[in-house]
Design a protein around this motif. Structure first.
Motif, short mmCIF file in Angstrom:
data_model
loop_
_atom_site.label_atom_id
_atom_site.label_comp_id
_atom_site.label_asym_id
_atom_site.label_seq_id
_atom_site.Cartn_x
_atom_site.Cartn_y
_atom_site.Cartn_z
N VAL A 101 -4.41 -9.61 -10.17
CA VAL A 101 -4.32 -8.91 -11.45
C VAL A 101 -4.84 -7.48 -11.34
O VAL A 101 -4.48 -6.61 -12.14
N GLU A 102 -5.66 -7.21 -10.33
CA GLU A 102 -6.18 -5.86 -10.13
C GLU A 102 -5.07 -4.83 -9.92
O GLU A 102 -5.27 -3.64 -10.12
N ILE A 103 -3.89 -5.30 -9.53
CA ILE A 103 -2.78 -4.36 -9.32
C ILE A 103 -2.29 -3.77 -10.64
O ILE A 103 -1.57 -2.77 -10.65
N ALA A 104 -2.70 -4.37 -11.76
CA ALA A 104 -2.32 -3.83 -13.07
C ALA A 104 -3.19 -2.64 -13.48
O ALA A 104 -3.02 -2.10 -14.57
N ARG A 105 -4.09 -2.22 -12.62
CA ARG A 105 -4.93 -1.05 -12.87
C ARG A 105 -4.26 0.18 -12.26
O ARG A 105 -3.80 0.15 -11.13
N PHE A 106 -4.19 1.26 -13.02
CA PHE A 106 -3.51 2.46 -12.53
C PHE A 106 -4.17 3.01 -11.27
O PHE A 106 -3.49 3.48 -10.37
N GLY A 107 -5.48 2.96 -11.19
CA GLY A 107 -6.18 3.48 -10.03
C GLY A 107 -6.04 2.64 -8.78
O GLY A 107 -6.63 2.97 -7.75
#
Length: 426
Positions: A101-107
């Motif tokens: 789910v961390e891939i949903a962060r822009f950074g």
């Protein structure tokens, strides 16, 4: 909630916290004897659903002479078992899913400093709307199915037993087979209503949690791949904007090449490989759940339409049949959404993943130095070696083409069953 923090994610933090998804994946959540409290609740709910499904073989045998009840009961049990299987996997792989789910962060992709933020905002807006609409639509099923037995509380469901006799049960949420006599079922109706109400709420809640996780990760993968493709395609060009319009379609690229350093391409390739790694991790976790879901949802479509045709064609209590048909059709959008969105998102991921080749070719590589050209060729070869895709079979890829073929197959089987039923009735 911190608005600035919310803007960094594709999904709505308020929504994922409201449905408990945030707490399920949060390793710092409140614990009971060292276990995540939400994990404990999920496992107990799965045990409860499994216990209800234990008498299913006897129920299928007991109602084998009633085709309508048999198909309905078979569909219920199949969906319940699949839901338990999916949620147990969510709990077991919660740490790995949280990392995905961390891939949903822009950074998440930050090696290259000139990514197009507008693409991220576009997908953020799309995902937020779809998630809220889906949660509201599916949650309404709880109301529809809970109040259906009270619309006409004296409505009786007549079922043909294996010995040829008939039993009448007061219409309940599911009328699950719980190894009790019709007299006991009707006498303790409120107790069985409460049992089935808990079953309904658990089932719908698990459907929402799993589908939101799937939508978030698939949308994030698609978004990040699209951002990377855009960055690669504009490599070596200078982007300029016509007028003051913020519309992305007003952005154009000048043919004049800018002097890009070779490490710009290296940074983009590094981010691309990070996304591909998350994609492979996601496939490894969800492949075992997605393929059975596609099969079960397709079967459920056939079962819903078949039961509806049976209710309108056979004689009997028209009121009871109408209520059952309304309940089944109210659940049809949820199953259609699951099948369509699964095929659409995985197909889009495949398209964005494969488009990196065209994006590399569309860059201003003719004006670049020899070293950068070699890196572009290497990136093309590396992308070709990675053929990881969600496949239903060795040759059948999960995409929109599969959705249309599944719907055609459902319609063909449905038509065949209706014709068979009509001939049998005549």
């Amino acid at each position: 909630m911190d608005t600035s923090r919310n803007m960094k994610y594709l999904y709505s933090l308020s929504l994922v916290k409201l449905i408990g998804l945030y707490q399920i994946l949060d390793p710092k959540n409140f614990r009971i004897y060292g276990f995540n409290a939400y994990h404990v609740g999920t496992v107990l709910s799965c045990v409860y659903i499994s216990a209800i499904c234990v008498p299913s073989p006897l129920g299928l045998y007991h109602w084998s002479n009633d085709l309508n009840a048999f198909v309905f009961y078979f569909g219920l049990v199949g969906n319940f078992v699949l839901t338990v299987f999916k949620m147990i996997n969510i709990v077991y792989y919660s740490e790995d899913i949280r990392k995905c789910v961390e891939i949903a962060r822009f950074g998440f992709i930050s090696s290259y400093q000139h990514y197009n933020m507008k693409i991220f905002k576009k997908w953020q807006k799309w995902l937020t709307r779809v998630s809220f609409v889906y949660v509201m639509t599916v949650s309404s099923l709880i109301v529809v199915w809970l109040i259906s037995p009270w619309v006409l509380n004296k409505t009786m469901v007549k079922i043909k037993n294996v010995d040829g006799s008939y039993s009448e049960y007061r219409m309940n949420i599911y009328n699950m087979y719980l190894m009790v006599t019709p007299q006991m079922y009707n006498e303790h109706y409120m107790l069985f209503y409460a049992i089935e109400a808990i079953l309904l709420v658990s089932f719908i809640y698990f459907q929402i949690v799993f589908d939101i996780i799937l939508i978030i990760i698939c949308s994030a993968l698609t978004c990040q791949l699209e951002i990377i493709c855009d960055a690669v395609q504009t490599l070596g060009y200078k982007r300029c904007q016509i007028g003051n319009d913020n519309d992305m379609e007003k952005n154009v690229m000048r043919s004049k090449a800018t002097h890009k350093k070779a490490n710009d391409l290296i940074n983009i390739i590094t981010d691309h490989q990070s996304v591909i790694k998350k994609l492979n991790d996601f496939y490894n976790i969800f492949r075992v759940m997605i393929l059975p879901q596609i099969l079960m949802v397709s079967n459920t479509h056939i079962q819903i339409w078949f039961i509806a045709s049976m209710n309108f064609m056979v004689s009997g209590d028209e009121t009871g049949n109408s209520i059952l048909s309304i309940k089944l059709f109210s659940a049809l959008p949820m199953f259609t959404f699951q099948l369509f969105m699964t095929c659409y998102l995985f197909g889009t991921i495949n398209e964005k993943k494969d488009s990196i080749i065209f994006a590399l070719y569309s860059s201003n590589w003719t004006e670049m130095d020899v070293e950068t050209k070699k890196q572009i060729m290497f990136a093309m070869k590396m992308n070709n070696t990675n053929n990881s895709k969600m496949k239903f079979t060795l040759t059948k890829i999960v995409n929109l083409e599969m959705f249309t073929s599944m719907m055609r197959m459902c319609y063909s089987i449905f038509s065949m069953l209706v014709n068979y039923n009509r001939n049998k009735t005549e």
